[in-house]
Design an enzyme around this catalytic site. Structure first.
Site, mmCIF file in Angstrom:
data_model
loop_
_atom_site.group_PDB
_atom_site.id
_atom_site.type_symbol
_atom_site.label_atom_id
_atom_site.label_comp_id
_atom_site.label_asym_id
_atom_site.label_seq_id
_atom_site.Cartn_x
_atom_site.Cartn_y
_atom_site.Cartn_z
ATOM 1 N N LYS A 55 -9.419 4.378 -4.496
ATOM 2 C CA LYS A 55 -9.012 3.570 -3.627
ATOM 3 C C LYS A 55 -10.436 3.689 -2.042
ATOM 4 O O LYS A 55 -10.309 3.016 -1.231
ATOM 5 C CB LYS A 55 -7.365 4.210 -2.928
ATOM 6 C CG LYS A 55 -6.431 3.564 -4.683
ATOM 7 C CD LYS A 55 -5.453 4.107 -4.247
ATOM 8 C CE LYS A 55 -4.217 3.882 -5.168
ATOM 9 N NZ LYS A 55 -3.091 4.759 -5.564
ATOM 10 N N GLN A 99 0.552 8.029 -2.508
ATOM 11 C CA GLN A 99 0.138 8.770 -3.931
ATOM 12 C C GLN A 99 1.421 9.044 -4.829
ATOM 13 O O GLN A 99 2.007 10.797 -4.318
ATOM 14 C CB GLN A 99 -1.121 9.296 -4.064
ATOM 15 C CG GLN A 99 -1.623 9.489 -5.319
ATOM 16 C CD GLN A 99 -1.941 7.746 -6.025
ATOM 17 O OE1 GLN A 99 -2.640 7.264 -5.626
ATOM 18 N NE2 GLN A 99 -1.206 8.059 -6.843
ATOM 19 N N ASP A 122 2.474 -0.194 -0.792
ATOM 20 C CA ASP A 122 2.797 -0.502 -1.903
ATOM 21 C C ASP A 122 3.710 -1.249 -2.221
ATOM 22 O O ASP A 122 4.000 -1.814 -3.462
ATOM 23 C CB ASP A 122 2.833 1.125 -2.491
ATOM 24 C CG ASP A 122 2.636 1.328 -2.552
ATOM 25 O OD1 ASP A 122 1.471 0.479 -3.631
ATOM 26 O OD2 ASP A 122 2.301 2.919 -3.544
#
Ligand code: NAP
Length: 298
Positions: A55, A99, A122
Site C-alpha cells: 500500500k 490493518q 476501508d
C-alpha cells in the site's frame, strides 16, 4: 477461447494508475496539497506487514503522502484509539486504514467505530456499511476489495445486471459488502457460508461466482456452469517444498479445474489483490476531494 483470453489480469491496472496519477496532478493545480493516507499497523504479522508495504509503495508512486504508525503487539486499546483520534483531527490525513486483524485484546469494532466516517477509506464504519446495504443511499466509502471485484468485472466487459451471482463467504470485509454491491448492480444474489447445505449445488447455477471463504481450492471445476465468470478473492499459503520459501499462494478456487468451463477467471496471486490496492488509493483521493470541497475537477 484460449487460456490467456479467459484470465482476468488484475495486474493490468497501469491505465487506472495513470488515470489516478493524472487526476492527482490536476488536483495539485487546484489546491496546493497532496492527498494523505494513514495506515496503522499493530503487531508483527508477516502478511499484514507485506500488505502495508504494498500500500505504501503504491501511495508513493501516486504521490499520495503516507502516514504510517507501527504499534507493538501489546499496545493498549486506549493508545490505539488515541492514534485514530489524532489522525481524525489531522487535516493532512484524508483516509485512515487500520490493518486487520488486530490482536485479540483489542476490540475491533470499537476501533473501527472510532474512525471518522469521512476518513474511513476501508468503508467498515457502521454508517458507511449501513448506507452500502440500503437502497438509494450513498456510502462515503465502499470497502476496497469488494469495490475492486466489481471494477474487475466491469473492466472485463461482464454485464452484471440480471445475472445470478453466488457469493461464498459472508464476512463483513468481503462477502457481505460484495453481495450488496452486486445486488445494487441488479444481480440476483445467493450468499453461501459455513452452514449452507450444498454449496456445489448453489454454485452450479451461478453466472458469476465470488469465492471469499479462505479455504484453499475449495471451489471445484465440476461445480462451474459453462461460461460462468469467477472472481477468486482467497489468498491461502499452502506448503510447497519446490518453492524456496516453502509455500505457494493459492486462491479459494481450483484454478486449473475451473478454467475449463469458466469464460473468465481471476488468478491468485495477481487478480483481486492489486485491484484492492488501487481502489484504496482511489478512495483516498475521493476523500481528499470531498474534504477540500472539490466536487468536480473541471
Ligand atoms: P473470514 O472473515 O474468515 O470469513 C470467511 C467466510 O467464509 C465466513 O463467512 C465463513 O462462514 C465462510 N466459510 C469459511 N469456511 C467455509 C466453508 N468451508 N464452507 C462455506 N463457507 C465457509 O474471511 P475473509 O476475511 O472474508 O477472507 C476470505 C478470503 O479472502 C481469505 O482467503 C482472505 O485472505 C482473502 N482476502 C483477500 C483480499 C484481497 O485483497 N485479495 C482481501 C481480503 C481477504 P461463516 O460466516 O458461517 O463462518
Amino acid at each position: 477461447m484460449s487460456r490467456k483470453d479467459k484470465i482476468i489480469d488484475g495486474k493490468k491496472i497501469a491505465s487506472e494508475i495513470q488515470e489516478l496519477y493524472s487526476e492527482i496532478q490536476v488536483l495539485k493545480t487546484v489546491i496546493p496539497k497532496k492527498p494523505g493516507l494513514a495506515v496503522i499497523l499493530v503487531g508483527n504479522r508477516k502478511d499484514s506487514q507485506a500488505y502495508v508495504r504494498m500500500k505504501k509503495k503504491m501511495a508513493r508512486r501516486l504521490e499520495i503522502v503516507d502516514f504510517e504508525k507501527n504499534l507493538p503487539e501489546n499496545v493498549s486499546q486506549e493508545e490505539l484509539l488515541q492514534v485514530v483520534k489524532d489522525y481524525n483531527n489531522n487535516p493532512d490525513v484524508n483516509g485512515i486504514l487500520v490493518q486487520l486483524p488486530l490482536p485479540k485484546h483489542i476490540d475491533e469494532e470499537t476501533i473501527l467505530n472510532a474512525i471518522s466516517p469521512e476518513k474511513d477509506v476501508d468503508g467498515f464504519s457502521p454508517i458507511n456499511m449501513g448506507n452500502l446495504c440500503m437502497k438509494g443511499r450513498e456510502p462515503l466509502f465502499v470497502p476496497c476489495t469488494p469495490k475492486g471485484c466489481i471494477e474487475l468485472l466491469k473492466r472485463s466487459g461482464v454485464n452484471i445486471s440480471g445475472k445470478k451471482a453466488v457469493i461464498v463467504g459472508r464476512s463483513n470485509i468481503v462477502g457481505l459488502p460484495i453481495s450488496f454491491l452486486l445486488l445494487h448492480e441488479n444481480a440476483t444474489i445467493t450468499i453461501c457460508h459455513s452452514r449452507t447445505k450444498d454449496i456445489a449445488k448453489e454454485v452450479k447455477d451461478a453466472d458469476i461466482v465470488i469465492a471469499a471463504l479462505g479455504a484453499p481450492e475449495f471451489v471445484k471445476g465440476d461445480w462451474i456452469k459453462k461460461g460462468a465468470v469467477i472472481i477468486d478473492v482467497g489468498i491461502n499459503a499452502v506448503p510447497d517444498k519446490t518453492k524456496k520459501r516453502g509455500y505457494r499462494l493459492v486462491g479459494d478456487v481450483d484454478f486449473d479445474g475451473c478454467l475449463k468451463n469458466a469464460s473468465k477467471i481471476t488468478p491468485v496471486p495477481g487478480g483481486v489483490g492489486p485491484q484492492t490496492i488501487i481502489q484504496l488509493m482511489k478512495s483516498t483521493v475521493e476523500g481528499f476531494k470531498r474534504q477540500n470541497g472539490i466536487k468536480k475537477l473541471l
